[in-house]
Design a protein around this motif. Structure first.
Motif, PDB file in Angstrom:
ATOM      1  N   PRO A  44       1.959  -8.690  11.529  1.00 30.24           N
ATOM      2  CA  PRO A  44       1.210  -7.688  12.299  1.00 30.24           C
ATOM      3  C   PRO A  44       1.968  -6.378  12.510  1.00 30.24           C
ATOM      4  CG  PRO A  44       0.883  -9.857  13.259  1.00 30.24           C
ATOM      5  CD  PRO A  44       1.916 -10.032  12.176  1.00 30.24           C
ATOM      6  N   GLN A  45       3.275  -6.451  12.756  1.00 30.93           N
ATOM      7  CA  GLN A  45       4.037  -5.225  12.996  1.00 30.93           C
ATOM      8  C   GLN A  45       4.163  -4.363  11.752  1.00 30.93           C
ATOM      9  OE1 GLN A  45       5.099  -8.355  13.392  1.00 30.93           O
ATOM     10  NE2 GLN A  45       7.249  -8.653  12.834  1.00 30.93           N
ATOM     11  N   ASP A  46       3.914  -4.939  10.577  1.00 32.60           N
ATOM     12  CA  ASP A  46       3.998  -4.158   9.335  1.00 32.60           C
ATOM     13  C   ASP A  46       2.916  -3.086   9.271  1.00 32.60           C
ATOM     14  OD1 ASP A  46       6.126  -5.693   8.534  1.00 32.60           O
ATOM     15  OD2 ASP A  46       4.929  -7.027   7.262  1.00 32.60           O
ATOM     16  N   PHE A  47       1.782  -3.319   9.926  1.00 32.92           N
ATOM     17  CA  PHE A  47       0.713  -2.312   9.917  1.00 32.92           C
ATOM     18  C   PHE A  47       1.184  -1.019  10.565  1.00 32.92           C
ATOM     19  CE2 PHE A  47      -1.943  -5.917   8.934  1.00 32.92           C
ATOM     20  CZ  PHE A  47      -3.006  -5.376   8.221  1.00 32.92           C
ATOM     21  N   ALA A  48       1.867  -1.146  11.699  1.00 36.61           N
ATOM     22  CA  ALA A  48       2.347   0.050  12.394  1.00 36.61           C
ATOM     23  C   ALA A  48       3.371   0.796  11.548  1.00 36.61           C
ATOM     24  CB  ALA A  48       2.944  -0.333  13.739  1.00 36.61           C
ATOM     25  N   LEU A  49       4.252   0.061  10.877  1.00 38.82           N
ATOM     26  CA  LEU A  49       5.261   0.702  10.043  1.00 38.82           C
ATOM     27  C   LEU A  49       4.616   1.407   8.849  1.00 38.82           C
ATOM     28  CD1 LEU A  49       8.174   1.279   9.376  1.00 38.82           C
ATOM     29  CD2 LEU A  49       8.348  -0.985   8.310  1.00 38.82           C
ATOM     30  N   ALA A  50       3.674   0.724   8.198  1.00 40.79           N
ATOM     31  CA  ALA A  50       2.992   1.336   7.055  1.00 40.79           C
ATOM     32  C   ALA A  50       2.196   2.561   7.495  1.00 40.79           C
ATOM     33  CB  ALA A  50       2.078   0.315   6.378  1.00 40.79           C
ATOM     34  N   CYS A  79       0.808  -1.221   0.000  1.00 40.96           N
ATOM     35  CA  CYS A  79       0.000   0.000   0.000  1.00 40.96           C
ATOM     36  C   CYS A  79       0.840   1.271   0.000  1.00 40.96           C
ATOM     37  CB  CYS A  79      -0.934   0.009   1.202  1.00 40.96           C
ATOM     38  SG  CYS A  79      -0.069  -0.069   2.799  1.00 40.96           S
ATOM     39  N   LEU A  80       2.170   1.148   0.026  1.00 42.21           N
ATOM     40  CA  LEU A  80       3.043   2.317   0.044  1.00 42.21           C
ATOM     41  C   LEU A  80       3.666   2.611  -1.312  1.00 42.21           C
ATOM     42  CD1 LEU A  80       4.851   1.770   3.475  1.00 42.21           C
ATOM     43  CD2 LEU A  80       2.818   3.128   2.987  1.00 42.21           C
ATOM     44  N   VAL A  81       3.313   1.838  -2.328  1.00 43.84           N
ATOM     45  CA  VAL A  81       3.816   2.142  -3.666  1.00 43.84           C
ATOM     46  C   VAL A  81       3.337   3.529  -4.066  1.00 43.84           C
ATOM     47  CG1 VAL A  81       1.853   1.187  -4.971  1.00 43.84           C
ATOM     48  CG2 VAL A  81       4.166   1.157  -5.962  1.00 43.84           C
ATOM     49  N   THR A  82       4.137   4.227  -4.866  1.00 42.77           N
ATOM     50  CA  THR A  82       3.776   5.579  -5.280  1.00 42.77           C
ATOM     51  C   THR A  82       3.500   5.631  -6.772  1.00 42.77           C
ATOM     52  OG1 THR A  82       6.051   6.265  -5.757  1.00 42.77           O
ATOM     53  CG2 THR A  82       5.270   6.515  -3.471  1.00 42.77           C
TER      54      THR A  82
END
Length: 286
Positions: A242-248, A136-139
């Motif tokens: 799960p921790q990827d949500f916080a980073l994203a 979801c962080l692709v630009t």
């Protein structure tokens, strides 16, 4: 288990058919997985990871916001599982459409999506950019860079990121997980998406590779082809744990998720007055 798309598509035309002089660009977002290993504590019960909220909106809508900014795309197909009604509740912009063609594996879903694109007029020579819904962080700029690098390439290519960390191989035995060796990282890349190939060639490669292939480039490599690597970036990671949500969420907060808000509406799920934008988010009750 959903029926495999491989049997459905086995009779499709050969990918080596003559290519048209004018080709179009399409995006295909496989969005049929459950992604249960990624769900954070407190996630919506039974909800797939691509629909979990992140920075105030469902994850997949941030992904689609980046593709909505790519003016050269003829359309973006979101391949969902049969019975998935998410996009019935979220009005998409005209260039983005959901089709219930998801299968048991990613390869099945991509093949179903290719078939759906062909039914909408896509040709074997058209380019298809396949992208993970959970990246979801692709630009928009990264997607455009991939198109610029690959549109005149004989094979196609993918976004990727040069490996920065030291890489180890391991074994698991009575003494726990132990290092076997350190691997030379000088020629190692992390495969990302989008991955961009011609529709007919990709369909033929996936049919031959089988339903267990994990990405489109791998299927093309099995044909003896060498896809181009185009630098993506560390932030274009796939939300997997799960921790990827916080980073994203932290990255999106830093960006102020402007692309999502501008293209698909503000916090109330409604586009700003007079804005030339689609309302993608369901409007909450008053």
């Amino acid at each position: 288990m959903e029926p495999s798309a491989f049997g459905v598509l086995a009779g499709q035309p050969d990918a080596l058919a003559a290519l048209p002089t004018q080709t179009r660009l399409w995006a295909l977002i496989p969005c049929a997985g459950s992604g249960t290993r990624a769900l954070p504590e407190g996630a919506t019960a039974g909800g797939a990871k691509q629909y979990q909220p992140i920075a105030g909106q469902p994850l997949v809508l941030h992904t689609l916001a980046a593709f909505a900014g790519v003016a050269r795309l003829a359309g973006t197909l979101v391949a969902v599982a049969p019975g998935d009604t998410f996009f019935e509740r979220h009005a998409a912009s005209p260039g983005i459409f959901a089709v219930a063609c998801g299968g048991a594996t990613r390869a099945d879903t991509v093949l179903g999506g290719l078939q759906a694109l062909a039914q909408r007029g896509a040709q074997d020579g058209d380019w298809v950019l396949v992208h993970d819904a959970a990246r979801c962080l692709v630009t928009t700029a990264q997607i455009d860079a991939l198109i610029d690098a690959c549109r005149n390439d004989a094979v196609g290519g993918l976004l990727a990121h040069k490996l920065a960390d030291t890489l180890k191989t391991a074994s698991d035995g009575p003494g726990g997980v132990r290092v076997l060796a350190t691997v030379d990282r000088s020629d190692k890349w992390l495969a990302q998406t989008p991955q961009m190939f011609r529709l007919g060639a990709l369909r033929a490669a996936l049919l031959q590779a089988g339903s267990t292939v994990t990405d489109e480039a791998g299927a093309m490599e099995a044909q003896g082809l060498r896809p181009r690597l185009v630098e993506g970036g560390a932030q274009n990671f796939k939300v997997t744990w799960p921790q990827d949500f916080a980073l994203a969420e932290a990255v999106l907060a830093q960006r102020l998720h402007g692309a999502t808000v501008q293209r698909f509406g503000g916090a109330a799920g409604e586009a700003a007055a007079g804005a030339d934008t689609a309302v993608f988010f369901a409007r909450p009750p008053l």
